[in-house]
Write an enzyme that holds these catalytic residues in place. Structure first.
Site, PDB file in Angstrom:
ATOM      1  N   HIS A 163      -7.988 -18.861 -48.879  1.00 43.94           N
ATOM      2  CA  HIS A 163      -9.363 -19.235 -49.492  1.00 43.94           C
ATOM      3  C   HIS A 163      -9.083 -20.545 -50.342  1.00 43.94           C
ATOM      4  CE1 HIS A 163     -10.399 -14.552 -49.612  1.00 43.94           C
ATOM      5  NE2 HIS A 163     -10.924 -15.351 -48.510  1.00 43.94           N
ATOM      6  N   ASN A 198     -15.990 -24.177 -37.740  1.00 44.40           N
ATOM      7  CA  ASN A 198     -15.165 -22.950 -38.275  1.00 44.40           C
ATOM      8  C   ASN A 198     -15.100 -22.159 -37.200  1.00 44.40           C
ATOM      9  OD1 ASN A 198     -13.592 -20.982 -39.170  1.00 44.40           O
ATOM     10  ND2 ASN A 198     -14.914 -20.574 -40.887  1.00 44.40           N
ATOM     11  N   ARG A 220     -11.875 -26.135 -40.132  1.00 45.59           N
ATOM     12  CA  ARG A 220     -11.143 -25.482 -40.838  1.00 45.59           C
ATOM     13  C   ARG A 220     -10.183 -24.629 -40.182  1.00 45.59           C
ATOM     14  NH1 ARG A 220     -12.237 -19.060 -42.036  1.00 45.59           N
ATOM     15  NH2 ARG A 220     -10.814 -18.817 -44.186  1.00 45.59           N
ATOM     16  N   GLU A 234     -17.617 -23.935 -48.633  1.00 51.10           N
ATOM     17  CA  GLU A 234     -16.305 -24.203 -48.297  1.00 51.10           C
ATOM     18  C   GLU A 234     -16.650 -25.470 -47.090  1.00 51.10           C
ATOM     19  OE1 GLU A 234     -13.375 -20.774 -47.880  1.00 51.10           O
ATOM     20  OE2 GLU A 234     -15.233 -20.014 -47.453  1.00 51.10           O
ATOM     21  N   GLY A 244     -13.618 -10.451 -48.113  1.00 45.56           N
ATOM     22  CA  GLY A 244     -11.888 -11.007 -48.573  1.00 45.56           C
ATOM     23  C   GLY A 244     -12.145 -11.402 -49.914  1.00 45.56           C
ATOM     24  N   GLY A 246     -19.644 -13.502 -51.977  1.00 42.48           N
ATOM     25  CA  GLY A 246     -20.808 -12.789 -52.093  1.00 42.48           C
ATOM     26  C   GLY A 246     -20.754 -11.844 -53.119  1.00 42.48           C
ATOM     27  N   ILE A 247     -19.644 -11.243 -53.549  1.00 35.91           N
ATOM     28  CA  ILE A 247     -19.662 -10.320 -54.780  1.00 35.91           C
ATOM     29  C   ILE A 247     -19.674 -11.027 -56.100  1.00 35.91           C
ATOM     30  CG2 ILE A 247     -18.364  -8.695 -55.977  1.00 35.91           C
ATOM     31  CD1 ILE A 247     -17.165  -7.516 -53.059  1.00 35.91           C
ATOM     32  N   LYS A 261     -18.887 -21.301 -36.470  1.00 37.97           N
ATOM     33  CA  LYS A 261     -19.922 -21.632 -37.573  1.00 37.97           C
ATOM     34  C   LYS A 261     -19.584 -22.998 -37.522  1.00 37.97           C
ATOM     35  CE  LYS A 261     -20.462 -20.513 -42.320  1.00 37.97           C
ATOM     36  NZ  LYS A 261     -19.925 -19.688 -43.434  1.00 37.97           N
ATOM     37  N   ASN A 272     -23.203 -12.667 -56.696  1.00 35.26           N
ATOM     38  CA  ASN A 272     -24.510 -11.635 -56.702  1.00 35.26           C
ATOM     39  C   ASN A 272     -24.289 -10.195 -57.332  1.00 35.26           C
ATOM     40  OD1 ASN A 272     -26.025 -13.477 -54.888  1.00 35.26           O
ATOM     41  ND2 ASN A 272     -24.444 -13.284 -53.523  1.00 35.26           N
TER      42      ASN A 272
END
Length: 416
Positions: free
Chosen positions: A190, A14, A101, A396, A222, A341-342, A21, A345
């Site tokens: 996404h 990516n 990606r 992903e 995002g 992330g949100i 990445k 967690n």
């Protein structure tokens, strides 16, 4: 090609403007191995390769190497030397395929083998994703140079999953010439994550994907929400660009289009600066001066009114989309899925989003919700909840690997 898969490996990359990445997989069976990130490409004094590998006993082995990296080709060459030293001395011969990606693919509706025609379409789409597609192309060029023509490369697009949107969902009410001549429409993003979430939720619920109606919530820096009807995306919150939809870390989300025009007329702000305001200086950052929701939650708990307002706006927007997409699914919602992330967690965010949805058939199990953090996967709704609520850590890279194997190795990939 089947024998190559059995003996080979799969590399997922990516590429960002100054980053790369990566994750390495065994190709058959598809098992994740070492992954990491090369940062500050082009900043020779500060460029870094970091990687980690989860060991069978649950511990993690980590590496970090500071080394001059001038461009994406030297980054990939450095990566292959690193993998050769730490994974296998014959790694370049073992890589059977590379999955890339790519953010924007215009009307491409699935993962595809990279050829000149696909690359030209990615280049064309760069006008709609100027921050993402050019680095993706740089990653493709670097990988093709490093591996040569013998290794197949596959592009997996963030927009592909949303190509099933019906026209009434993807069209903007603008003069038709802008759609016909400039491809102005809702594309959504996404998509790789939303596809993975829908497939995983279906498996967890023990039903075929084609029988699942779900609202998938990818909530991070995002954020986006997607309505999935019988396994297919039928609406999604992001639009022509990732700016539309939810309030995000630094993006404003939905906005009266007259607002930026008014700001430009009254303050003299130019188009480039207005773009930066909407994408990089708005969202949670604009509302309370902090783009990290964890810090916003801490400030809110201490009575900070701006943080409380930012949190209220964020939660309200997510809840509003869940309600709208319940309607888009004709009131038939089997599951709501939280991720990123949100979403993965923050029990507080999940509780606040779902707290007023009882009339839609949502009943949260407070204890299960509180425990579902740190990469855990499971249900946070009570057994009697008509709509099941799930937390699914998105992956992903795994989805890209699965789609790459499916393209290159056909039916064998689909069986994985």
């Amino acid at each position: 090609m089947g024998a190559a898969a059995e003996a080979g490996r799969l590399l997922v990359i990516n590429a960002g403007s100054s980053s790369l990445k990566f994750k390495l997989f065994a190709a058959a069976p598809l098992v994740a191995g070492l992954g990491g990130l090369i940062e500050r490409i082009g900043d020779a004094a500060n460029s870094t390769l970091s990687a980690k590998l989860r060991l069978p006993d649950g511990s993690t082995q980590k590496w970090e190497d500071k080394t001059p990296i001038t461009n994406h080709t030297t980054a990939l060459e450095k990566l292959m030397r690193f993998l050769g030293d730490n994974v296998s001395s014959s790694i370049e011969q073992e890589v059977a395929a590379v999955g890339h990606r790519i953010v924007h693919g215009l009307d491409i509706a699935k993962a595809v083998l990279l050829d000149d025609a696909v690359i030209k379409k990615i280049e064309k789409a760069a006008a709609l994703a100027p921050l993402h597609n050019p680095p993706g192309l740089a990653g493709i060029a670097a990988a093709q140079k490093v591996f040569g023509p013998a290794v197949p490369h596959v592009a997996v697009f963030d927009t592909a999953f949303h190509q099933t949107l019906p026209p009434h969902a993807y069209m903007y009410a603008l003069p038709m010439e802008y759609y016909k001549q400039h491809s102005i429409r809702r594309y959504g993003f996404h998509g790789t994550s939303h596809k993975y979430l829908a497939e995983t939720a279906a498996a967890m619920m023990g039903r075929p994907l084609g029988q699942l109606n779900a609202i998938t919530c990818h909530l991070g820096a995002g954020s986006s929400v997607t309505a999935v009807e019988r396994g297919r995306s039928v609406d999604t919150s992001m639009g022509l660009t990732p700016l539309e939809g939810l309030v995000m870390g630094t993006r404003c989300g939905d906005l009266d289009p007259a607002v930026p025009l008014h700001i430009m007329r009254t303050t003299g702000v130019g188009a480039a600066e207005m773009d930066a305001i909407l994408n990089k200086r708005s969202g949670l950052l604009g509302l309370c001066g902090n783009n990290d929701l964890r810090n916003v939650i801490e400030r809110r708990a201490k009575g900070d009114p701006e943080a409380a307002l930012a949190m209220d706006v964020f939660i309200y927007r997510v809840r509003k989309y869940v309600g709208a997409y319940t309607t888009a699914l004709n009131g038939h919602v089997d599951a709501i899925v939280f991720s990123a992330g949100i979403g993965e967690n923050s029990p507080l965010v999940r509780a606040l989003v779902c707290g007023e949805l009882q009339r839609l058939g949502v009943i949260i199990d407070a204890e299960a919700n509180a425990e579902m953090v740190g990469g855990r996967q499971g249900f946070i709704s009570k057994p009697e909840s008509r709509v099941k609520v799930l937390v699914v850590p998105t992956d992903e890279e795994l989805s890209i690997a699965q789609q790459t194997v499916g393209v290159v190795f056909g039916d064998m990939g689909e069986q994985m």
